[in-house]
Scaffold this active site. Structure first.
Site, PDB file in Angstrom:
ATOM      1  N   GLU A 242       0.858  -0.968  -0.099  1.00 46.68           N
ATOM      2  CA  GLU A 242       0.375   0.286  -0.327  1.00 46.68           C
ATOM      3  C   GLU A 242       1.120   1.170  -0.291  1.00 46.68           C
ATOM      4  OE1 GLU A 242      -2.605  -0.086   3.547  1.00 46.68           O
ATOM      5  OE2 GLU A 242      -3.471  -2.597   2.950  1.00 46.68           O
ATOM      6  N   LYS A 244       2.239   4.906   1.724  1.00 47.96           N
ATOM      7  CA  LYS A 244       2.485   5.395   2.785  1.00 47.96           C
ATOM      8  C   LYS A 244       2.254   6.458   3.159  1.00 47.96           C
ATOM      9  CE  LYS A 244       5.142   5.025   6.860  1.00 47.96           C
ATOM     10  NZ  LYS A 244       4.954   6.579   7.485  1.00 47.96           N
ATOM     11  N   ARG A 249      -2.767   9.318  11.695  1.00 45.14           N
ATOM     12  CA  ARG A 249      -3.528   8.273  11.854  1.00 45.14           C
ATOM     13  C   ARG A 249      -4.882   8.834  12.132  1.00 45.14           C
ATOM     14  NH1 ARG A 249      -1.199   2.806  12.655  1.00 45.14           N
ATOM     15  NH2 ARG A 249      -2.691   1.327  11.932  1.00 45.14           N
ATOM     16  N   GLU A 295      -5.926   7.364   7.512  1.00 46.98           N
ATOM     17  CA  GLU A 295      -4.775   8.023   7.978  1.00 46.98           C
ATOM     18  C   GLU A 295      -5.546   9.288   7.353  1.00 46.98           C
ATOM     19  OE1 GLU A 295      -1.643   7.521   8.656  1.00 46.98           O
ATOM     20  OE2 GLU A 295      -0.404   9.297   8.118  1.00 46.98           O
ATOM     21  N   LYS A 418       7.494  -1.237   7.153  1.00 49.27           N
ATOM     22  CA  LYS A 418       7.317   0.043   6.791  1.00 49.27           C
ATOM     23  C   LYS A 418       8.690   0.475   6.039  1.00 49.27           C
ATOM     24  CE  LYS A 418       8.192   2.516  10.500  1.00 49.27           C
ATOM     25  NZ  LYS A 418       7.268   3.299  11.745  1.00 49.27           N
TER      26      LYS A 418
HETATM   27  P1  AMP Z   1       5.621   5.419  11.640  1.00 49.70           P
HETATM   28  O1  AMP Z   1       4.400   7.835  11.445  1.00 49.70           O
HETATM   29  O2  AMP Z   1       6.362   6.369  10.712  1.00 49.70           O
HETATM   30  O3  AMP Z   1       6.191   4.840  12.177  1.00 49.70           O
HETATM   31  O4  AMP Z   1       4.790   5.118  10.314  1.00 49.70           O
HETATM   32  C1  AMP Z   1       3.587   4.293  10.463  1.00 49.70           C
HETATM   33  C2  AMP Z   1       2.522   5.312  10.221  1.00 49.70           C
HETATM   34  O5  AMP Z   1       2.418   4.977   9.000  1.00 49.70           O
HETATM   35  C3  AMP Z   1       1.148   4.552  10.846  1.00 49.70           C
HETATM   36  O6  AMP Z   1       1.005   4.651  12.337  1.00 49.70           O
HETATM   37  C4  AMP Z   1      -0.065   5.489  10.061  1.00 49.70           C
HETATM   38  O7  AMP Z   1       0.065   6.855  10.457  1.00 49.70           O
HETATM   39  C5  AMP Z   1       1.025   6.031   8.736  1.00 49.70           C
HETATM   40  N1  AMP Z   1       0.598   4.629   7.646  1.00 49.70           N
HETATM   41  C6  AMP Z   1      -0.204   5.845   6.076  1.00 49.70           C
HETATM   42  N2  AMP Z   1      -0.486   4.850   4.781  1.00 49.70           N
HETATM   43  C7  AMP Z   1      -0.300   3.735   5.896  1.00 49.70           C
HETATM   44  C8  AMP Z   1      -0.879   2.595   5.493  1.00 49.70           C
HETATM   45  N3  AMP Z   1      -1.451   2.397   4.221  1.00 49.70           N
HETATM   46  N4  AMP Z   1      -1.123   1.408   6.486  1.00 49.70           N
HETATM   47  C9  AMP Z   1      -0.964   2.082   7.331  1.00 49.70           C
HETATM   48  N5  AMP Z   1      -0.544   3.018   8.327  1.00 49.70           N
HETATM   49  C10 AMP Z   1      -0.020   4.618   6.957  1.00 49.70           C
END
Ligand code: AMP
Length: 583
Positions: A242, A244, A249, A295, A418
């Site tokens: 998917e 990102k 969130r 998101e 991620k």
């Molecule tokens: P990070 O904040 O860098 O730890 O990355 C994780 C965050 O990416 C999640 O908590 C979401 O807020 C965000 N996110 C963006 N796109 C997605 C997606 N397709 N699936 C899950 N999380 C996503």
């Protein structure tokens, strides 16, 4: 007639005993014995306290920062601000500081019960202003014995420090009431509240546990990977990919009556800040109760805007019409956790996504609710291509998910990976600040930051770097005031501060170093942004630092490799600059 109120002193003593032993089994047995003897009415509050939360309702907030807590303790103990800072520094623990300062103070009123302490915390959360909160907390401290105060202080500042992980609390609940551990875990996961799981366990009704629409559950988290090759190594044949999205969130709840709530990652109710989303949901046909994970992304006329623009929307309870027009927000949905009476978190992602698509949200909401872009890849090259495409769509990178995985609330497992733009950033908490130089000499512009030693909520903070901010002058001035308010120790140039401000740090590489307590240092660290959407509980741990370091050492680091793909290009630019600056 069974006892309904138990002395808070018993709870504090149980907590102290649990804290005094290192043996997990002993901790579990002590806790189980305590919980078993507790009146039913007090079980939920006691469980919340042991989990380090002052309030049973996981969405409620005490609303007291360091400044108010210290003011309350000052009022109850007669100590001045300086004495309180000094005591905190001696112990690095607000509860220990409270116990020390109240040791000599006269105690008012009778002995506290668990119900009274819980009731006071509820009243503080419901109080209309800071002064009332301080008054209530000061009264509570005034009635507490030093041992009571130690635990009250720890819980109210959210650091129980008794070496208790939620997993252990689940084990204690299972043992206390003679139930299966799996059943307790499942109830905790679904209800989002260990106290409710404990009540169900006590009454032998664990099978009835269900997700509550309108009460958020904790968010599933992702594990960082460094490059496309690692993605393929981890997933095997085919990757579910998917985009990102770079926003914040959010969990969307819609109940049977069509009432809409939006919760942020720290489980705050942010419904009123995003009226365009609630408005769009209200216009949908009746789809039945829903819980959607997604998101919030700033997007105007089909184009994603910078994350920085979204920051102007954060914390605005009632955004103006101009702001709504300037920075409109959409909700990109990527998961469906409940629909029309069906709890779906134990259902495989593949099926959850199918049902999510079946709701036809984009079509029905005038594109205010969207679906995360989904693709698949069978090779590292394909992953790279998707990465470039995602960047082309102005998204941050990729999420790689296991289509057979269940939704794991609050877990950073391998179900979700991620992959971000440059070398992964680290979320750290600021522990010290320093006055700047030149035109920055009147502002606290240099931050020293730390990661957590482990994922446990009482983990130590270990410093890993220092950087000055890339914030605007206005933001730096605002942060300077904030840091002045949470200063613990003022050494002139440098001050230690209460660890509560989370920053996201980018860097060129991680090195072993004796300079910081983590044993690592970063090369050219830079502050990407303040993460007001995250709390110190969400920051990265040493495990992530070690993993990133290991990936570098194994030669798989983005910086060092050279061929193809946006990740390498960005990193290569960084490396060139690095060379220049280093030379
Ligand atoms: P990070 O904040 O860098 O730890 O990355 C994780 C965050 O990416 C999640 O908590 C979401 O807020 C965000 N996110 C963006 N796109 C997605 C997606 N397709 N699936 C899950 N999380 C996503």
């Amino acid at each position: 007639m069974p006892r309904r109120f138990s002395p808070f002193a018993d709870l504090a003593a149980a907590a102290a005993a649990v804290g005094a032993t290192r043996s997990k089994n002993a901790k579990r047995d002590l806790l189980a014995a305590y919980l078993r003897g507790l009146p039913a009415e007090e079980l939920a509050a006691a469980c919340a306290f042991f989990a380090g939360r002052p309030l049973v309702d996981p969405t409620a907030k005490l609303g007291m920062g360091w400044v108010q807590q210290a003011a309350a303790l000052a009022r109850a103990s007669g100590a001045d601000e300086e004495a309180i800072r000094a005591a905190y520094l001696r112990h690095s623990d607000f509860g220990d500081a409270a116990a020390e300062l109240l040791a000599g103070a006269e105690r008012r009123g009778g002995h506290l019960t668990v119900t009274e302490v819980a009731g006071t915390f509820d009243a503080i959360a419901a109080a209309g202003n800071g002064e009332d909160r301080i008054g209530l907390m000061a009264d509570l401290f005034g009635r507490a014995s030093p041992e009571d105060a130690r635990f009250i202080g720890r819980v109210s500042s959210r650091e129980t420090r008794i070496g208790l992980r939620e997993g252990l609390l689940e084990e204690a609940v299972a043992e206390a009431f003679g139930r299966q551990l799996d059943a307790v875990r499942r109830a905790h996961m679904l209800t989002g509240e260990i106290g409710e799981a404990a009540r169900l366990a006590r009454e032998d009704r664990l099978a009835e546990a269900a997700l509550h629409v309108m009460r958020p559950i904790r968010f599933m988290l992702a594990t960082p990977v460094v490059d496309a090759a690692e993605v393929m190594r981890r997933v095997g044949d085919e990757a579910w990919i998917e985009d990102k999205y770079d926003g914040i969130r959010a969990q969307l709840h819609v109940d049977a009556g069509g009432i809409v709530r939006l919760f942020s990652r720290d489980l705050n109710d942010v419904t009123r800040s995003f009226p365009e989303i609630t408005g769009a949901v209200a216009e949908l046909p009746d789809l039945g109760p829903l819980v959607i994970d997604g998101e919030l992304v700033p997007r105007r006329e089909g184009t994603v805007l910078d994350f920085a623009s979204l920051q102007t929307r954060l914390g605005r309870v009632r955004p103006s019409a101009e702001l709504l027009a300037e920075v409109p927000v959409v909700l990109v949905a990527f998961d469906l956790l409940h629909h029309a009476g069906d709890d779906l978190i134990e259902t495989p992602l593949r099926e959850r996504r199918r049902r999510l698509e079946g709701l036809a949200l984009p079509e029905r909401s005038g594109e205010r609710l969207l679906l995360a872009h989904l693709a698949s890849a069978r090779s590292a090259d394909e992953v790279e291509r998707h990465f470039d495409d995602a960047r082309e769509r102005r998204n941050e990178g990729l999420m790689i998910k296991d289509p057979d995985s269940a939704y794991q609330p609050g877990r950073r497992g391998l179900g979700w990976l991620k992959l971000k733009k440059a070398l992964a950033t680290l979320d750290c908490v600021v522990v010290g600040v320093e006055w700047g130089h030149g035109k920055r000499r009147d502002v606290l512009s240099d931050y020293t930051f730390a990661v957590r030693e482990t994922d446990e909520h009482d983990a130590r903070l270990l410093t890993i770097g220092k950087a000055y901010t890339g914030l605007t002058d206005a933001e730096i001035a605002e942060m300077t005031e904030r840091f002045k308010g949470i200063t613990l120790q003022d050494f002139g140039r440098y001050r230690t501060v209460v660890p509560e401000v989370v920053v996201e740090i980018a860097f060129d590489r991680i090195m072993r170093s004796a300079r910081h307590r983590s044993g690592f240092a970063m090369r050219f660290p830079r502050i990407v942004r303040i993460r007001d959407d995250k709390t110190p509980a969400d920051i990265d741990t040493m495990a992530t630092v070690e993993a990133l370091f290991g990936e570098q050492a194994s030669g798989r680091i983005l910086l060092a490799t050279g061929s193809g793909g946006e990740t390498e290009r960005i990193a290569a630019t960084g490396a060139a600059e690095d060379g220049e600056r280093a030379g």
